[in-house]
Scaffold this motif. Structure first.
Motif, PDB file in Angstrom:
ATOM      1  N   PRO A 193      -7.892  -2.170  -0.035  1.00 21.21           N
ATOM      2  CA  PRO A 193      -6.755  -1.125  -0.036  1.00 21.21           C
ATOM      3  C   PRO A 193      -5.718  -1.141   0.937  1.00 21.21           C
ATOM      4  O   PRO A 193      -5.925  -1.509   2.213  1.00 21.21           O
ATOM      5  N   PHE A 194      -4.266  -0.816   0.822  1.00 21.30           N
ATOM      6  CA  PHE A 194      -3.513  -0.729   1.588  1.00 21.30           C
ATOM      7  C   PHE A 194      -3.271   1.099   1.675  1.00 21.30           C
ATOM      8  O   PHE A 194      -3.099   1.489   0.638  1.00 21.30           O
ATOM      9  N   TYR A 195      -3.168   1.358   3.124  1.00 19.74           N
ATOM     10  CA  TYR A 195      -3.153   2.815   3.341  1.00 19.74           C
ATOM     11  C   TYR A 195      -1.700   3.343   3.558  1.00 19.74           C
ATOM     12  O   TYR A 195      -1.221   2.841   4.417  1.00 19.74           O
ATOM     13  N   SER A 196      -1.283   4.398   2.578  1.00 22.17           N
ATOM     14  CA  SER A 196       0.118   4.767   2.981  1.00 22.17           C
ATOM     15  C   SER A 196       0.251   5.951   3.890  1.00 22.17           C
ATOM     16  O   SER A 196       1.147   6.534   3.994  1.00 22.17           O
ATOM     17  N   ASN A 197      -1.129   6.623   3.869  1.00 19.68           N
ATOM     18  CA  ASN A 197      -1.282   7.992   4.580  1.00 19.68           C
ATOM     19  C   ASN A 197      -0.327   8.855   3.963  1.00 19.68           C
ATOM     20  O   ASN A 197       0.189   9.793   4.543  1.00 19.68           O
ATOM     21  N   SER A 198      -0.283   8.993   2.347  1.00 17.95           N
ATOM     22  CA  SER A 198       0.346   9.842   1.637  1.00 17.95           C
ATOM     23  C   SER A 198       1.876   9.954   1.782  1.00 17.95           C
ATOM     24  O   SER A 198       2.240  10.942   1.796  1.00 17.95           O
ATOM     25  N   GLN A 199       2.529   8.952   2.356  1.00 15.17           N
ATOM     26  CA  GLN A 199       3.768   8.671   2.436  1.00 15.17           C
ATOM     27  C   GLN A 199       4.439   7.997   1.512  1.00 15.17           C
ATOM     28  O   GLN A 199       4.126   6.744   1.277  1.00 15.17           O
ATOM     29  N   MET A 200       5.233   8.444   0.703  1.00 18.99           N
ATOM     30  CA  MET A 200       5.712   7.904  -0.389  1.00 18.99           C
ATOM     31  C   MET A 200       6.661   6.485   0.009  1.00 18.99           C
ATOM     32  O   MET A 200       6.509   5.282  -0.595  1.00 18.99           O
TER      33      MET A 200
END
Length: 318
Positions: A193-200
């Motif tokens: 997985p690639f993690y966005s840190n919940s940033q669109m």
């Protein structure tokens, strides 16, 4: 002088009596709803549910706060500790990390303030410090997303997982369930997985890069609201909408639009509203001595173009 002294003493006693008779502090009836961040429609829908739920509970109020971001663990800990210091009646908490919030939860427990968890679990070390956990069965939801993707693209090829906050309780269950189902029921190659840190914006850039580096990508999974929105926008901007099968998570207006225009095949939608509403109701049940279950499943609905206008879908979309 004696008469004056007698009058002063009587006045002092009267004031003391008045102080004793004052209503309880507002915090004594306050249910503090503390979420990962207030910066998404999902959490705002939790807030709406909490406000509507507490309106049915005589004498109680609800406050709502979130940290600056999903990764602002210190900020969320501070919010919980502040609620404990205010001596609130109860805390409804969506922990951003399964371990980082446990010391603060313990402080609430020591202060005899009930804690109701929503959305994301605490680790085993925190099991004594909360009374009930209300959430989607994230592992099952992840499995449903994986099944939907396999149904669309088959069992061979390359897919990517666009995730949000590494180590979050909901992420562990959701992405873990997705990955396990894929590995058990297919030969699909998984990127991420690639993690966005919940940033669109981060999710948009990450998805754009993955699409560019893998022109043969067959499918993609966006594991929460901001991540799935960024994924959808990247698919549109790259011209891959409808060509790479996409499954998203959560159900705000942006994601509903992507389902309707075919950019995203399906979205797994939690009942954020019910987490808020049932969260405050459960807190009051604990406060009034009622027995509550340790876990309550708030459910998930797979929403596609075919059922997006159904009553079942409308009950969870926001």
């Amino acid at each position: 002088m004696k008469k004056l002294l007698t009058t002063l003493i009587a006045s002092t006693l009267a004031l003391a009596g008045a102080a004793i008779a004052l209503p309880a502090r507002a915090a004594d009836k306050e249910i503090a709803v503390i979420v990962k961040t207030a910066n998404s429609d999902f959490w705002q829908n939790v807030k709406k549910g909490a406000n509507d739920g507490v309106a049915q509970l005589k004498g109680y109020t609800a406050s709502f706060q979130g940290a600056a971001s999903d990764t602002d663990l210190a900020g969320q800990v501070a919010l919980v500790e502040n609620a404990v210091n205010r001596k609130v009646a109860a805390i409804v908490l969506a922990p951003s990390d399964p371990d980082a919030l446990i010391p603060a939860m313990k402080k609430a427990w020591e202060a005899k303030i009930p804690v109701i968890l929503i959305d994301s679990a605490a680790s085993e070390a925190g099991k004594n410090y909360y009374q009930s956990f209300l959430a989607t069965d994230n592992q099952q939801a992840g499995e449903l997303c994986a099944k939907a993707l396999i149904d669309k693209i088959g069992t061979t090829g390359k897919i990517a997982i666009m995730s949000y906050t590494a180590g979050s309780g909901s992420e562990i269950g959701r992405v873990g369930g997705f990955r396990k189902y894929i590995e058990t029921h297919s030969k699909l190659q998984i990127l991420g997985p690639f993690y966005s840190n919940s940033q669109m914006g981060t999710a948009l850039n990450q998805t754009t890069d993955v699409l560019a580096a893998n022109p043969d990508l067959k499918g993609i999974f966006g594991a929460n609201e901001p991540t799935a929105i960024g994924m959808g926008r990247a698919l549109v901007q790259s011209g891959k909408a409808g060509k790479v099968a996409a499954i998203g998570f959560d159900g705000n207006g942006d994601l509903q639009g992507f389902v309707k225009d075919g950019t995203i095949e399906a979205i797994a939608v939690q009942s954020a509203y019910q987490m808020g509403s049932l969260g405050v109701q459960t807190a009051v049940e604990v406060l009034t001595g009622k027995k509550v279950p340790k876990f309550r499943d708030t459910g998930v609905v797979m929403v596609t173009k075919k059922n997006i206008d159904s009553a079942e879908a409308k009950n969870v979309l926001y």
